[in-house]
Design a protein around this motif. Sequence first.
Motif, PDB file in Angstrom:
ATOM      1  N   SER A 190       0.826  -1.205   0.000  1.00 55.34           N
ATOM      2  CA  SER A 190       0.000   0.000   0.000  1.00 55.34           C
ATOM      3  C   SER A 190       0.862   1.257   0.000  1.00 55.34           C
ATOM      4  CB  SER A 190      -0.926   0.012   1.222  1.00 55.34           C
ATOM      5  OG  SER A 190      -0.159   0.006   2.422  1.00 55.34           O
ATOM      6  N   THR A 202       1.475  -5.358 -11.926  1.00 57.25           N
ATOM      7  CA  THR A 202       0.810  -4.084 -11.656  1.00 57.25           C
ATOM      8  C   THR A 202       1.133  -2.993 -12.671  1.00 57.25           C
ATOM      9  OG1 THR A 202       2.615  -3.462 -10.171  1.00 57.25           O
ATOM     10  CG2 THR A 202       0.665  -4.454  -9.171  1.00 57.25           C
ATOM     11  N   SER A 229      -1.389  -0.470 -14.566  1.00 61.76           N
ATOM     12  CA  SER A 229      -2.731  -0.643 -13.999  1.00 61.76           C
ATOM     13  C   SER A 229      -3.189   0.578 -13.219  1.00 61.76           C
ATOM     14  CB  SER A 229      -2.769  -1.863 -13.079  1.00 61.76           C
ATOM     15  OG  SER A 229      -1.955  -1.662 -11.928  1.00 61.76           O
ATOM     16  N   ARG A 230      -2.270   1.547 -13.005  1.00 64.53           N
ATOM     17  CA  ARG A 230      -2.549   2.768 -12.251  1.00 64.53           C
ATOM     18  C   ARG A 230      -1.354   3.693 -12.423  1.00 64.53           C
ATOM     19  NH1 ARG A 230      -1.760  -1.150  -7.341  1.00 64.53           N
ATOM     20  NH2 ARG A 230      -2.699  -2.360  -8.994  1.00 64.53           N
ATOM     21  N   GLY A 257      -6.736   3.045 -13.561  1.00 58.27           N
ATOM     22  CA  GLY A 257      -6.616   2.866 -12.121  1.00 58.27           C
ATOM     23  C   GLY A 257      -7.955   2.971 -11.416  1.00 58.27           C
ATOM     24  N   GLU A 258      -8.784   3.914 -11.855  1.00 55.71           N
ATOM     25  CA  GLU A 258     -10.113   4.065 -11.257  1.00 55.71           C
ATOM     26  C   GLU A 258     -10.984   2.849 -11.548  1.00 55.71           C
ATOM     27  OE1 GLU A 258     -11.748   7.716 -12.647  1.00 55.71           O
ATOM     28  OE2 GLU A 258     -10.141   8.960 -11.787  1.00 55.71           O
ATOM     29  N   ASN A 279      -9.929  -0.218 -12.269  1.00 61.12           N
ATOM     30  CA  ASN A 279      -9.390  -1.378 -11.552  1.00 61.12           C
ATOM     31  C   ASN A 279      -9.729  -1.329 -10.064  1.00 61.12           C
ATOM     32  OD1 ASN A 279      -8.209  -2.638 -13.802  1.00 61.12           O
ATOM     33  ND2 ASN A 279      -6.375  -1.372 -13.643  1.00 61.12           N
ATOM     34  N   GLN A 280      -9.697  -0.139  -9.486  1.00 64.39           N
ATOM     35  CA  GLN A 280     -10.072   0.008  -8.080  1.00 64.39           C
ATOM     36  C   GLN A 280     -11.530  -0.394  -7.877  1.00 64.39           C
ATOM     37  OE1 GLN A 280      -8.038   0.839  -5.581  1.00 64.39           O
ATOM     38  NE2 GLN A 280      -9.631   0.741  -4.012  1.00 64.39           N
ATOM     39  N   ARG A 281     -12.375   0.035  -8.799  1.00 65.36           N
ATOM     40  CA  ARG A 281     -13.805  -0.274  -8.697  1.00 65.36           C
ATOM     41  C   ARG A 281     -14.048  -1.774  -8.845  1.00 65.36           C
ATOM     42  NH1 ARG A 281     -15.415   3.444 -12.105  1.00 65.36           N
ATOM     43  NH2 ARG A 281     -15.761   2.127 -13.934  1.00 65.36           N
ATOM     44  N   ALA A 296     -11.967  -4.249  -8.150  1.00 61.77           N
ATOM     45  CA  ALA A 296     -11.476  -4.948  -6.963  1.00 61.77           C
ATOM     46  C   ALA A 296     -12.403  -4.728  -5.772  1.00 61.77           C
ATOM     47  CB  ALA A 296     -10.066  -4.473  -6.633  1.00 61.77           C
ATOM     48  N   GLU A 297     -12.845  -3.500  -5.572  1.00 65.21           N
ATOM     49  CA  GLU A 297     -13.724  -3.216  -4.434  1.00 65.21           C
ATOM     50  C   GLU A 297     -15.014  -4.017  -4.512  1.00 65.21           C
ATOM     51  OE1 GLU A 297     -14.232   0.999  -4.433  1.00 65.21           O
ATOM     52  OE2 GLU A 297     -12.347   1.383  -3.352  1.00 65.21           O
ATOM     53  N   ARG A 354      -5.116  -5.406  -6.015  1.00 63.47           N
ATOM     54  CA  ARG A 354      -6.183  -4.981  -6.930  1.00 63.47           C
ATOM     55  C   ARG A 354      -6.158  -5.769  -8.229  1.00 63.47           C
ATOM     56  NH1 ARG A 354      -4.725   1.311  -6.442  1.00 63.47           N
ATOM     57  NH2 ARG A 354      -2.894   0.386  -5.434  1.00 63.47           N
TER      58      ARG A 354
END
Length: 360
Positions: A159, A176, A179-180, A264-265, A267-269, A271-272, A295
């Motif tokens: 993190s 990674t 990815s962001r 990145g946005e 991929n975050q969504r 994963a969440e 993620r």
Amino acid sequence: MSRAYNFCAGPAALPQAVLEQAQQEMLDYRGLGLSIMEMSHRDNVFVEIAEQAEKDLRDLMGISDDYAVLFLQGGASSQFAMVPMNLLGDGETADYINTGQWSKKAIKEAGRYGNINVAASSEDTNFSTVPLQESWNLSDNPAYVHYCPNETIGGLEYSFVPQVGDTPLVADMSSTILSRPIDVNQYGLIYAGAQKNIGPAGLTLVVIRKDLLGKAANNVPAMLNYQTHADNDSMYNTPPTFAWYLSGLVFSWLKKQGGVGNMGEINQRKAEKLYHFIDHSGLYSNPVEVISRSRMNVPFVLADDRLDKPFLDQAQAAGLLNLKGHRSVGGMRASIYNAVPEAAVDALIDFMAEFEKKNA
């Protein structure tokens, strides 16, 4: 043709638009009467393809002229040896952080070439945590510090970016990269196998600060010397031309998607969504501490492992492929790289919910 959703950890999903373009250009590249695979890497046409791929990658990652970008063969596993061969001098020590199977492999290989200090390890927690940097036992003056920001097998992700002062930070970003957004200037060297977020297997990217070139000993083979490849625009020998070409198409596709910031946005969504479902399930669980969850690679286990085979069989029948976990850890794993659409994650969650309902 109906394409399935591919959750493979690597070789992984490629964007459908990229595959379709490659299909159209397969037999006759832009009216030249031959395929990219049949073209000399010295041909001006391919040189242009290679140069555009590098330019697009530099744009996507914000790579300055202070860095060389190398398109190499051998996979990330070759970098386990090339990094110490090129950066670890006689009598010097390199620091490594052990957070999973790929870190362990890198440490073992580097040990062939010099002094290696394992400055921290989370093996005692079965690689379910990332050691806090305050607990690391770094050497007084290491040649470099190596870490793996995301462990593909265990689904463990840092993190934070380690702060190591003027010491070169080396990162295995195979799972990674792209990815962001990242700040490349925080690193001395980044390497990544292509077969997750870049392109097909057979290509490896190395981004190295130019002041770190030329440090290899005289007995290091030319093919394993970063300087050799930097001096020859990654064409000292015949490169993996088709993989390079396809990677260039992926870079172009990423720019059309809004770049790594937008990815990145997304991929975050993705994963969440998946972690939220797992955490609120009675059948599935994830073993990694919340702050260190990947993620890109989401491992999970079923409460009753006798359900593993039916789960995989039924998932495949539903067009959800390659969900079996790595043989070293078992269970399941969903790799949700850039080319895996959000709809794939939604379909997986729907399937998992229905499977749990039937097997409660």
